[in-house]
Scaffold this motif. Sequence first.
Motif, short mmCIF file in Angstrom:
data_model
loop_
_atom_site.label_atom_id
_atom_site.label_comp_id
_atom_site.label_asym_id
_atom_site.label_seq_id
_atom_site.Cartn_x
_atom_site.Cartn_y
_atom_site.Cartn_z
N GLU B 228 30.78 24.85 45.53
CA GLU B 228 31.53 25.38 44.95
C GLU B 228 32.55 24.86 45.06
O GLU B 228 33.56 24.03 44.38
CB GLU B 228 32.26 26.68 45.26
N LEU B 229 32.53 24.53 46.24
CA LEU B 229 33.92 22.93 47.05
C LEU B 229 33.03 21.78 46.18
O LEU B 229 34.84 20.88 45.47
CB LEU B 229 33.57 22.58 47.63
N ASP B 231 32.52 21.48 43.26
CA ASP B 231 33.30 21.45 41.49
C ASP B 231 34.47 21.21 41.39
O ASP B 231 35.47 20.71 40.21
CB ASP B 231 32.75 23.25 41.17
N ARG B 232 35.26 21.66 42.40
CA ARG B 232 36.80 21.66 42.71
C ARG B 232 37.42 20.18 42.95
O ARG B 232 38.41 19.59 42.31
CB ARG B 232 36.76 22.47 43.79
N CYS B 233 36.53 19.81 44.20
CA CYS B 233 36.89 17.88 44.31
C CYS B 233 36.85 16.99 43.79
O CYS B 233 36.16 16.96 43.21
CB CYS B 233 35.93 17.74 45.49
N SER B 290 29.55 17.68 45.79
CA SER B 290 29.01 18.66 46.55
C SER B 290 28.70 18.09 48.00
O SER B 290 28.87 18.54 48.96
CB SER B 290 28.48 19.79 46.69
N ALA B 325 43.38 18.65 44.54
CA ALA B 325 42.92 20.59 44.17
C ALA B 325 43.17 21.24 45.38
O ALA B 325 41.96 22.87 45.04
CB ALA B 325 41.16 20.14 44.72
N ILE B 327 42.44 21.74 47.50
CA ILE B 327 41.05 22.37 48.93
C ILE B 327 42.02 22.85 50.60
O ILE B 327 42.68 21.94 50.92
CB ILE B 327 40.21 21.33 49.00
N SER B 347 41.53 28.29 47.99
CA SER B 347 41.72 29.09 46.61
C SER B 347 42.86 29.55 47.19
O SER B 347 43.52 29.47 48.51
CB SER B 347 41.19 30.53 46.04
#
Lengths: 136, 347
Positions: B228-229, B231-233, B290, B325, B327, B347
Amino acid sequence: MSETKRILLIDDDTDFRASVRALLEREGYQVLEEPAGDSGLLTARAARPHLILLDIMMRERTEGFFVLQEIRRTPGLADVPVIVSSSLYSEHPFFRVREDAGWMPADLFLPKPLRPQQLLEEVARLLARAPQETAP
Amino acid sequence: MKMRKVRKDALDLFVAVLPRFGEVLAPVRRGAGWAFAPPRRWSEVDLAYPRTLLPPKKILLPPHERMLRFRKGEGYEDLLAEAGKPVVLFGVHPYDILGISILDRVFGSGRFPDPYYAARRRNTTVVGVDFTPDALHFCPSMNADWVESGFDLFLSDIGDHYLVMVGTSRGDDIVELSGCLLEDITAADVAEYKHRSAQRRASYATEVEIGDLPGILEMEYGSKVWEELGDRCLSCGACTAVCPTCYCFDVYDEDDLAAPTGTRGRTWDSCLFASHARVAGGENFRARRSARVKFRFYHKQRGFVAEYGRPSCVGCGRCSAVCPAGIDIVQVIRAIRDEDGHARAGS
């Protein structure tokens, strides 16, 4: 033919600047004046004076100290002789850090009020050993 | 430890004598944030700053640094002299002092101490100051809200005065030079210090449990949190640039095409960059985002603990503050501990 020496006065006291200007011009020096540290630095960078006479207590009590540090890290100005002249010690007697203890990166400290003859002698002495080429 | 106090309204004069020990860099406003920079006047110095954008590592390990000059047939000469300029870092928070101490361990100890870092560190005077935490600080969780070493002087707010702790002989030299500005402390000063210290500890709004985190990370190597991280980083490396303890660098040569000479330098690198783990032949051990995000967390919260006995995180909150992002390291740790639930990580 030797170049006329430029001396920059940075001091917020209008009367002090006027009297020192008259004294130095009578000796054949070209004198530039600025009333504050930031404008003094701008003029110093543009005019590349041969010597700077710098006040400490201007808009802020330690303004001149910060100006002095900036002068010392500015290429082309770092080696320009600086005479610090201030009434700091007489106005703040609790401040007893000796001016010659190596913390003030000036060439000379002269307490106010200045003695005209001493100022002229020290200016001549410092200009004699200053780098000769400081053209902007 | 020797202790004195200095009146707040005399601090400008105290700072005026510091150039004796090097060029003074202090927290000043720069755009929307703060930076360690040469102040143009005392009123520019803002000791109430929450954090600077870049930590003091920018002085000790510059973003770009020339290390040596080489000439074909003649060998090389190091450029250590360029690292020899004395600097006074004034107004450093405790977590950043701890960050420096962590860099000291990495670069200054072991069989191969880094001479460039060592030269800068040797020439750096550190004057610390305490601070009021904001919502992003979680220093107590990283045991980084207070330091007992790593500084030459440390200033603690006790009202009209700062209590001055002397940490080194160089600090003592400063005290000797500026002695007229310093006073002996009283029992009332000690009481005020203890009161404010307790207040400060209680004012941290953010905390995270890390006591058993290395073990949990060992168990959660395959957690979906890392995907999940990833995908956001964005792999921008902002978090590593602003981290007081991230120290990866890349070495490069610059050749002079007109002569058989050149210079070797180094520049900050980031484990989040796609190229960080790429090796000759094109193999990349951490090609996926990831994997790179996970590597950073594991290095700081698990690997460093095994090697040095503590995480290489000081709870400054810089990485959370700058991440485009969103994080947030605290939320990631909570997620991996199942305290917030994986789906809410960051989030």
